[in-house]
Design a protein around this motif. Structure first.
Motif, PDB file in Angstrom:
ATOM      1  N   UNK A  14       2.793 -12.383   1.344  1.00 65.00           N
ATOM      2  CA  UNK A  14       2.364 -10.980   0.829  1.00 65.00           C
ATOM      3  C   UNK A  14       3.458  -9.997   0.760  1.00 65.00           C
ATOM      4  N   UNK A  15       3.001  -9.002  -0.237  1.00 68.21           N
ATOM      5  CA  UNK A  15       4.050  -7.978  -0.327  1.00 68.21           C
ATOM      6  C   UNK A  15       3.464  -6.750   0.180  1.00 68.21           C
ATOM      7  N   UNK A  16       4.197  -5.993   0.778  1.00 66.30           N
ATOM      8  CA  UNK A  16       3.581  -4.698   1.212  1.00 66.30           C
ATOM      9  C   UNK A  16       4.572  -3.602   0.456  1.00 66.30           C
ATOM     10  N   UNK A  17       3.786  -2.749  -0.161  1.00 65.44           N
ATOM     11  CA  UNK A  17       4.470  -1.409  -0.664  1.00 65.44           C
ATOM     12  C   UNK A  17       4.356  -0.322   0.001  1.00 65.44           C
ATOM     13  N   UNK A  18       5.344   0.206   0.445  1.00 64.75           N
ATOM     14  CA  UNK A  18       5.276   1.509   0.987  1.00 64.75           C
ATOM     15  C   UNK A  18       5.262   2.867   0.062  1.00 64.75           C
ATOM     16  N   UNK A  32       8.752  -4.986  -9.342  1.00 68.23           N
ATOM     17  CA  UNK A  32       8.694  -5.954  -8.220  1.00 68.23           C
ATOM     18  C   UNK A  32       7.153  -6.091  -7.856  1.00 68.23           C
ATOM     19  N   UNK A  33       6.519  -4.982  -8.121  1.00 66.85           N
ATOM     20  CA  UNK A  33       4.786  -5.262  -7.916  1.00 66.85           C
ATOM     21  C   UNK A  33       4.163  -6.457  -8.926  1.00 66.85           C
ATOM     22  N   UNK A  34       4.675  -6.251 -10.319  1.00 65.43           N
ATOM     23  CA  UNK A  34       4.345  -7.120 -11.397  1.00 65.43           C
ATOM     24  C   UNK A  34       4.833  -8.591 -10.926  1.00 65.43           C
ATOM     25  N   UNK A  35       6.084  -8.630 -10.419  1.00 62.65           N
ATOM     26  CA  UNK A  35       6.561 -10.165 -10.044  1.00 62.65           C
ATOM     27  C   UNK A  35       5.610 -10.728  -9.040  1.00 62.65           C
ATOM     28  N   UNK A  36       5.185  -9.954  -8.102  1.00 67.46           N
ATOM     29  CA  UNK A  36       4.465 -10.404  -6.891  1.00 67.46           C
ATOM     30  C   UNK A  36       3.378 -10.748  -7.407  1.00 67.46           C
ATOM     31  N   UNK A  37       2.658 -10.103  -8.442  1.00 63.70           N
ATOM     32  CA  UNK A  37       1.381 -10.389  -9.049  1.00 63.70           C
ATOM     33  C   UNK A  37       1.490 -11.562  -9.597  1.00 63.70           C
ATOM     34  N   UNK A  59       1.984   2.566 -11.444  1.00 63.10           N
ATOM     35  CA  UNK A  59       0.928   1.906 -12.280  1.00 63.10           C
ATOM     36  C   UNK A  59       0.725   0.581 -11.828  1.00 63.10           C
ATOM     37  N   UNK A  60       1.634  -0.115 -11.419  1.00 60.70           N
ATOM     38  CA  UNK A  60       1.247  -1.660 -11.197  1.00 60.70           C
ATOM     39  C   UNK A  60       0.479  -1.666  -9.929  1.00 60.70           C
ATOM     40  N   UNK A  61       0.713  -0.859  -9.071  1.00 59.46           N
ATOM     41  CA  UNK A  61      -0.015  -0.936  -7.874  1.00 59.46           C
ATOM     42  C   UNK A  61      -1.382  -0.795  -8.152  1.00 59.46           C
ATOM     43  N   UNK A  62      -1.816   0.375  -8.969  1.00 56.86           N
ATOM     44  CA  UNK A  62      -3.170   0.452  -9.437  1.00 56.86           C
ATOM     45  C   UNK A  62      -3.966  -0.962  -9.892  1.00 56.86           C
ATOM     46  N   UNK A  63      -2.984  -1.448 -10.791  1.00 59.92           N
ATOM     47  CA  UNK A  63      -3.488  -2.578 -11.356  1.00 59.92           C
ATOM     48  C   UNK A  63      -3.662  -3.845 -10.430  1.00 59.92           C
ATOM     49  N   UNK A  64      -2.896  -4.190  -9.564  1.00 62.82           N
ATOM     50  CA  UNK A  64      -2.678  -5.440  -8.957  1.00 62.82           C
ATOM     51  C   UNK A  64      -3.020  -5.202  -7.406  1.00 62.82           C
ATOM     52  N   UNK A  65      -3.195  -4.202  -6.701  1.00 66.71           N
ATOM     53  CA  UNK A  65      -3.253  -4.011  -5.412  1.00 66.71           C
ATOM     54  C   UNK A  65      -4.336  -4.833  -4.918  1.00 66.71           C
ATOM     55  N   UNK A  66      -4.194  -5.650  -3.768  1.00 68.20           N
ATOM     56  CA  UNK A  66      -5.349  -6.223  -3.106  1.00 68.20           C
ATOM     57  C   UNK A  66      -5.774  -5.091  -2.075  1.00 68.20           C
ATOM     58  N   UNK A  67      -5.019  -4.295  -1.559  1.00 68.08           N
ATOM     59  CA  UNK A  67      -5.464  -3.355  -0.487  1.00 68.08           C
ATOM     60  C   UNK A  67      -4.752  -2.098  -0.659  1.00 68.08           C
ATOM     61  N   UNK A  68      -5.132  -0.849  -0.297  1.00 68.04           N
ATOM     62  CA  UNK A  68      -4.617   0.161  -0.023  1.00 68.04           C
ATOM     63  C   UNK A  68      -4.817   1.210   0.890  1.00 68.04           C
ATOM     64  N   UNK A  69      -3.966   1.006   2.017  1.00 66.85           N
ATOM     65  CA  UNK A  69      -4.524   1.729   3.106  1.00 66.85           C
ATOM     66  C   UNK A  69      -3.613   2.649   3.681  1.00 66.85           C
ATOM     67  N   UNK A  70      -4.135   3.489   4.995  1.00 68.32           N
ATOM     68  CA  UNK A  70      -3.340   4.203   5.586  1.00 68.32           C
ATOM     69  C   UNK A  70      -2.331   3.922   6.605  1.00 68.32           C
ATOM     70  N   UNK A  71      -1.536   4.632   7.113  1.00 66.22           N
ATOM     71  CA  UNK A  71      -0.536   4.224   7.932  1.00 66.22           C
ATOM     72  C   UNK A  71      -1.332   4.072   9.517  1.00 66.22           C
ATOM     73  N   UNK A  72      -2.146   3.045   9.710  1.00 65.91           N
ATOM     74  CA  UNK A  72      -2.789   2.964  10.859  1.00 65.91           C
ATOM     75  C   UNK A  72      -2.713   1.511  11.075  1.00 65.91           C
TER      76      UNK A  72
END
Length: 104
Positions: A14-18, A32-37, A59-72
């Motif tokens: 998996x890939x995590x984007x901070x 990097x996000x595009x390549x991960x996708x 932009x690519x996080x908006x397109x390809x994210x599986x999840x977007x979460x807070x720092x918890x």
């Protein structure tokens, strides 16, 4: 550089984007996000600890994210376990982003 990053990314499950205040301006982040996708990797965006206000997403996080979460911890672990969540910085749920999201 691209070849090296692509090779390193292949082994990741998996890939995590901070996500910080300036993340969307960084030239390599969208690539990097595009390549991960393209490699079929789940992509989890995690808002940087301490952010108070909404920030612009790459932009690519908006397109390809599986999840977007807070720092918890519980939100991050849940996303890593394959449970798709889209949250605001403060942890409130928000509408799922439409795009090329994949969940493995």
């Amino acid at each position: 550089m691209e070849r090296l990053l692509r090779m390193k990314m292949r082994w990741a499950s998996q890939v995590i984007v901070v996500i910080g205040k300036e993340t969307y301006t960084r030239p390599w982040v969208n690539w990097e996000i595009k390549v991960a996708h393209q490699l079929g990797k789940p992509i989890i965006g995690v808002y940087e600890n301490g952010l108070k206000d909404d920030v612009e997403l790459p932009d690519n996080l908006t397109k390809y994210a599986t999840s977007i979460v807070g720092w918890r911890a519980e939100s991050i672990i849940d996303a890593l376990d394959g449970n798709s969540h889209f949250q605001h910085i403060d942890g409130r749920e928000k509408e799922k982003i439409n795009g090329g999201n994949i969940i493995c």
